[in-house]
Design a protein around this motif. Structure first.
Motif, PDB file in Angstrom:
ATOM      1  N   VAL A 100      -8.550  15.863 -12.146  1.00 40.72           N
ATOM      2  CA  VAL A 100      -8.116  14.601 -11.535  1.00 40.72           C
ATOM      3  C   VAL A 100      -8.076  13.497 -12.573  1.00 40.72           C
ATOM      4  N   GLN A 101      -9.108  13.419 -13.399  1.00 33.54           N
ATOM      5  CA  GLN A 101      -9.169  12.378 -14.423  1.00 33.54           C
ATOM      6  C   GLN A 101      -8.066  12.553 -15.469  1.00 33.54           C
ATOM      7  N   THR A 102      -7.772  13.798 -15.826  1.00 36.99           N
ATOM      8  CA  THR A 102      -6.719  14.056 -16.807  1.00 36.99           C
ATOM      9  C   THR A 102      -5.356  13.625 -16.284  1.00 36.99           C
ATOM     10  N   GLN A 103      -5.130  13.841 -14.999  1.00 36.40           N
ATOM     11  CA  GLN A 103      -3.845  13.485 -14.385  1.00 36.40           C
ATOM     12  C   GLN A 103      -3.682  11.982 -14.225  1.00 36.40           C
ATOM     13  N   LYS A 104      -4.740  11.281 -13.854  1.00 36.70           N
ATOM     14  CA  LYS A 104      -4.620   9.882 -13.457  1.00 36.70           C
ATOM     15  C   LYS A 104      -4.942   8.885 -14.568  1.00 36.70           C
ATOM     16  N   ASN A 105      -5.843   9.248 -15.449  1.00 40.94           N
ATOM     17  CA  ASN A 105      -6.364   8.250 -16.376  1.00 40.94           C
ATOM     18  C   ASN A 105      -6.071   8.566 -17.839  1.00 40.94           C
ATOM     19  N   SER A 136     -17.708  16.466 -16.263  1.00 47.63           N
ATOM     20  CA  SER A 136     -18.311  17.376 -17.240  1.00 47.63           C
ATOM     21  C   SER A 136     -19.171  16.624 -18.256  1.00 47.63           C
ATOM     22  N   ILE A 137     -18.945  15.301 -18.393  1.00 49.49           N
ATOM     23  CA  ILE A 137     -19.768  14.487 -19.293  1.00 49.49           C
ATOM     24  C   ILE A 137     -21.228  14.516 -18.850  1.00 49.49           C
ATOM     25  N   LEU A 138     -21.451  14.717 -17.551  1.00 54.68           N
ATOM     26  CA  LEU A 138     -22.806  14.708 -17.010  1.00 54.68           C
ATOM     27  C   LEU A 138     -23.532  16.030 -17.235  1.00 54.68           C
ATOM     28  N   GLU A 139     -22.884  16.988 -17.846  1.00 55.77           N
ATOM     29  CA  GLU A 139     -23.472  18.259 -18.266  1.00 55.77           C
ATOM     30  C   GLU A 139     -24.268  18.935 -17.146  1.00 55.77           C
ATOM     31  N   ALA A 141     -23.767  15.351  -0.773  1.00 56.80           N
ATOM     32  CA  ALA A 141     -23.485  13.942  -1.073  1.00 56.80           C
ATOM     33  C   ALA A 141     -23.041  13.788  -2.524  1.00 56.80           C
ATOM     34  N   LEU A 142     -23.660  14.511  -3.439  1.00 51.18           N
ATOM     35  CA  LEU A 142     -23.261  14.446  -4.845  1.00 51.18           C
ATOM     36  C   LEU A 142     -21.885  15.074  -5.053  1.00 51.18           C
ATOM     37  N   ASN A 143     -21.614  16.176  -4.359  1.00 52.77           N
ATOM     38  CA  ASN A 143     -20.289  16.789  -4.465  1.00 52.77           C
ATOM     39  C   ASN A 143     -19.196  15.822  -4.025  1.00 52.77           C
ATOM     40  N   ASN A 144     -19.430  15.151  -2.898  1.00 50.99           N
ATOM     41  CA  ASN A 144     -18.438  14.196  -2.385  1.00 50.99           C
ATOM     42  C   ASN A 144     -18.262  13.017  -3.335  1.00 50.99           C
ATOM     43  N   TYR A 203     -14.169  12.461  -9.855  1.00 49.88           N
ATOM     44  CA  TYR A 203     -14.422  12.581 -11.290  1.00 49.88           C
ATOM     45  C   TYR A 203     -14.115  13.984 -11.820  1.00 49.88           C
ATOM     46  N   ASN A 204     -13.536  14.840 -10.984  1.00 53.01           N
ATOM     47  CA  ASN A 204     -13.164  16.168 -11.463  1.00 53.01           C
ATOM     48  C   ASN A 204     -12.305  16.045 -12.712  1.00 53.01           C
TER      49      ASN A 204
END
Length: 283
Positions: free
Chosen positions: A113-118, A148-151, A101-104, A109-110
């Motif tokens: 993905v974030q670098t490409q979109k935001n 990765s912010i969630l360490e 569930a956490l992976n999904n 937030y990968n």
């Protein structure tokens, strides 16, 4: 009498002498049908005009009228059943569904993905994107929130999020509210978690990611699903480092902010969320 009644009914439906059907001539029926046709066309036109005028007052990107709560709700991931998370560390099958569930949940937030979109925003300040006069600023940019912010609760360095060790991670999110500025004087809102009732001695030590459990100001305000297509809600992760085993522990997490009023007792999800955590162990 029966024969006269039968003839009377027959003449009511069709009278060959007066050429009346159900007591009215063809011209009379025609006038009635014409009246109702004009009447319903008028009603349909009035309804269409009313809807058209109302739609002109609406904005495709922002609600004209917003009856929102002053205190946004909170929720956790994984949710479990009825906000109860229970498993046994030695039995993978009891906790692997929480990991999945956490992976999904975190896949959008990968980092890639974030670098490409935001957009890489300037932290610690609101990301205001006003319209320029009559020119609409759409679509609006969204700030990156990389998992990765969630360490240690990102699933990157520890793919089991601590569940296999009895040190589980819980992800907390604050519900989206259009236009919300959740802080003033530059002090960001932050999450704190504590034990409820008599469970304070069972909770143990907690670790928050990002540090201090803060929601950075750069993720606010939120402009709406259509205006901010790629918006990623900021998250806070809580890691339970040494919670008491083999016992139910009732936990409450809440938002702390100088611009968000505390939730009322009538709404248990307004600015806070309560859940039960039980980690069983054979040791």
């Amino acid at each position: 009498m029966a024969k006269d009644d039968k003839n009377g009914w027959k003449e009511f439906f069709w009278n060959p002498r007066t050429r009346e059907f159900c007591g009215r001539t063809a011209s009379s029926w025609g006038l009635i049908l014409l009246f109702y046709l004009a009447f319903y066309i008028f009603l349909a036109g009035l309804f269409t005009l009313t809807m058209y005028v109302m739609l002109q007052t609406l904005d495709d990107h922002r609600p004209t009228y917003q009856d929102r709560l002053s205190t946004p709700g909170m929720m956790i991931r994984p949710k479990g059943e009825q906000l109860e998370i229970a498993y046994t560390t030695e039995y993978t099958e009891t906790w692997e569904r929480y990991v999945q569930a956490l992976n999904n949940f975190l896949s959008p937030y990968n980092d890639t993905v974030q670098t490409q979109k935001n957009y890489e925003c300037k932290p610690d300040q609101f990301f205001i994107q006003e319209d320029s006069g009559g020119l609409k600023n759409f679509p609006k940019r969204s700030c990156q929130f990389k998992r990765s912010i969630l360490e240690k609760c990102s699933g990157i360095t520890d793919r089991f999020y601590g569940y296999d060790e009895g040190k589980p991670c819980i992800i907390i999110k604050l519900n989206r509210v259009i236009g919300l500025l959740p802080a003033k004087d530059g002090q960001p809102p932050y999450v704190t978690c504590g034990a409820k009732t008599d469970d304070s001695d069972k909770l143990g030590e907690l670790a928050y990611y990002p540090p201090n459990g803060t929601f950075n100001l750069m993720y606010y305000p939120y402009y709406g699903k259509k205006a901010q297509v790629n918006y990623s809600q900021p998250l806070v992760a809580v890691k339970f480092l040494n919670i008491t085993r083999n016992e139910d522990v009732n936990v409450e997490c809440k938002i702390n902010s100088n611009n968000i009023p505390e939730g009322s007792e009538r709404d248990k999800f307004a600015g806070r969320v309560s859940f039960t955590l039980r980690i069983n162990s054979r040791d």
